[in-house]
Write an enzyme that holds these catalytic residues in place. Sequence first.
Site, PDB file in Angstrom:
ATOM      1  N   MET A   1       0.800  -1.224   0.000  1.00 35.80           N
ATOM      2  CA  MET A   1       0.000   0.000   0.000  1.00 35.80           C
ATOM      3  C   MET A   1       0.835   1.278   0.000  1.00 35.80           C
ATOM      4  O   MET A   1       0.306   2.373   0.131  1.00 35.80           O
ATOM      5  CB  MET A   1      -0.959   0.028   1.193  1.00 35.80           C
ATOM      6  CG  MET A   1      -1.923  -1.140   1.209  1.00 35.80           C
ATOM      7  SD  MET A   1      -2.863  -1.274  -0.325  1.00 35.80           S
ATOM      8  CE  MET A   1      -3.424  -2.961  -0.194  1.00 35.80           C
ATOM      9  N   CYS A   2       2.153   1.156  -0.143  1.00 33.03           N
ATOM     10  CA  CYS A   2       3.012   2.339  -0.198  1.00 33.03           C
ATOM     11  C   CYS A   2       2.936   2.990  -1.574  1.00 33.03           C
ATOM     12  O   CYS A   2       2.933   2.304  -2.601  1.00 33.03           O
ATOM     13  CB  CYS A   2       4.464   1.964   0.082  1.00 33.03           C
ATOM     14  SG  CYS A   2       4.814   1.715   1.813  1.00 33.03           S
ATOM     15  N   HIS A   3       2.920   4.320  -1.569  1.00 28.21           N
ATOM     16  CA  HIS A   3       2.930   5.066  -2.819  1.00 28.21           C
ATOM     17  C   HIS A   3       4.355   5.121  -3.373  1.00 28.21           C
ATOM     18  O   HIS A   3       5.301   5.272  -2.600  1.00 28.21           O
ATOM     19  CB  HIS A   3       2.447   6.507  -2.590  1.00 28.21           C
ATOM     20  CG  HIS A   3       1.009   6.587  -2.210  1.00 28.21           C
ATOM     21  ND1 HIS A   3       0.573   6.413  -0.916  1.00 28.21           N
ATOM     22  CD2 HIS A   3      -0.093   6.821  -2.957  1.00 28.21           C
ATOM     23  CE1 HIS A   3      -0.740   6.546  -0.886  1.00 28.21           C
ATOM     24  NE2 HIS A   3      -1.174   6.786  -2.102  1.00 28.21           N
TER      25      HIS A   3
ATOM     26  N   MET B   1       8.127   4.565   5.787  1.00 28.87           N
ATOM     27  CA  MET B   1       8.318   3.184   5.323  1.00 28.87           C
ATOM     28  C   MET B   1       9.626   3.038   4.556  1.00 28.87           C
ATOM     29  O   MET B   1      10.296   2.005   4.650  1.00 28.87           O
ATOM     30  CB  MET B   1       7.134   2.728   4.467  1.00 28.87           C
ATOM     31  CG  MET B   1       5.836   2.594   5.244  1.00 28.87           C
ATOM     32  SD  MET B   1       5.962   1.566   6.734  1.00 28.87           S
ATOM     33  CE  MET B   1       6.484   0.011   6.043  1.00 28.87           C
ATOM     34  N   GLU B   2      10.013   4.076   3.813  1.00 24.66           N
ATOM     35  CA  GLU B   2      11.270   4.022   3.071  1.00 24.66           C
ATOM     36  C   GLU B   2      12.467   3.984   4.018  1.00 24.66           C
ATOM     37  O   GLU B   2      13.427   3.231   3.800  1.00 24.66           O
ATOM     38  CB  GLU B   2      11.360   5.214   2.112  1.00 24.66           C
ATOM     39  CG  GLU B   2      10.442   5.115   0.906  1.00 24.66           C
ATOM     40  CD  GLU B   2       8.953   5.337   1.194  1.00 24.66           C
ATOM     41  OE1 GLU B   2       8.141   5.058   0.294  1.00 24.66           O
ATOM     42  OE2 GLU B   2       8.588   5.776   2.315  1.00 24.66           O
TER      43      GLU B   2
ATOM     44  N   ASP C   1      23.432 -11.422   5.545  1.00 23.79           N
ATOM     45  CA  ASP C   1      23.683 -12.259   4.369  1.00 23.79           C
ATOM     46  C   ASP C   1      25.175 -12.369   4.058  1.00 23.79           C
ATOM     47  O   ASP C   1      25.671 -13.448   3.756  1.00 23.79           O
ATOM     48  CB  ASP C   1      22.940 -11.689   3.152  1.00 23.79           C
ATOM     49  CG  ASP C   1      23.187 -12.513   1.905  1.00 23.79           C
ATOM     50  OD1 ASP C   1      22.959 -13.739   1.944  1.00 23.79           O
ATOM     51  OD2 ASP C   1      23.630 -11.937   0.891  1.00 23.79           O
TER      52      ASP C   1
END
Length: 166
Positions: free
Chosen positions: A75-77, A114-115, A129
């Site tokens: 749902m992120c733009h 969110m970014e 990793d």
Amino acid sequence: MSDLTHFNEQGRARMVDISDKQESVRVAVAHSSIVVNEEIYQHIQNGTSKKGDVLAVAQVAGIMAAKQTSVIIPMCHPLSLSGIDLSFEWDVTSRYELKISASVKTKGSTGVEMEALTAASVCALTIYDMCKASDKGMVIGPTFLAEKTGGKNGDYQRDRSPEMKL
């Protein structure tokens, strides 16, 4: 469900309409961390990892992740980001903990929390990793939003009490 903006009147998922929101400069800072063993710490510090410069690769991975957040968070733009910066700080007082800070900036109609969170998370995951051959027992987190500025909801500053400190 009225407080949850990513749900419509039927309780189904939706992408929020931001077309009426005011454009402003928005900045978000997120933190994460990864705890490693002494061997991994020494390899990262001395640049002797067989896979190369661990922090340089993790930094680029974090930047790339911030730019792709809308691809992996449904749902992120999609945003035009104007700046992304990741920095590192070792805390070796009681264990080998690498603290990660991700700062993301844009001028737009929605925030970049969110970014920033994605950048910090992917940065830590990349370190895992690159070092997992030496030790799979590394611990990632906590990951959290430290602050944000801009937007109609105003600024946010996380509680900086000792127990909440990264």
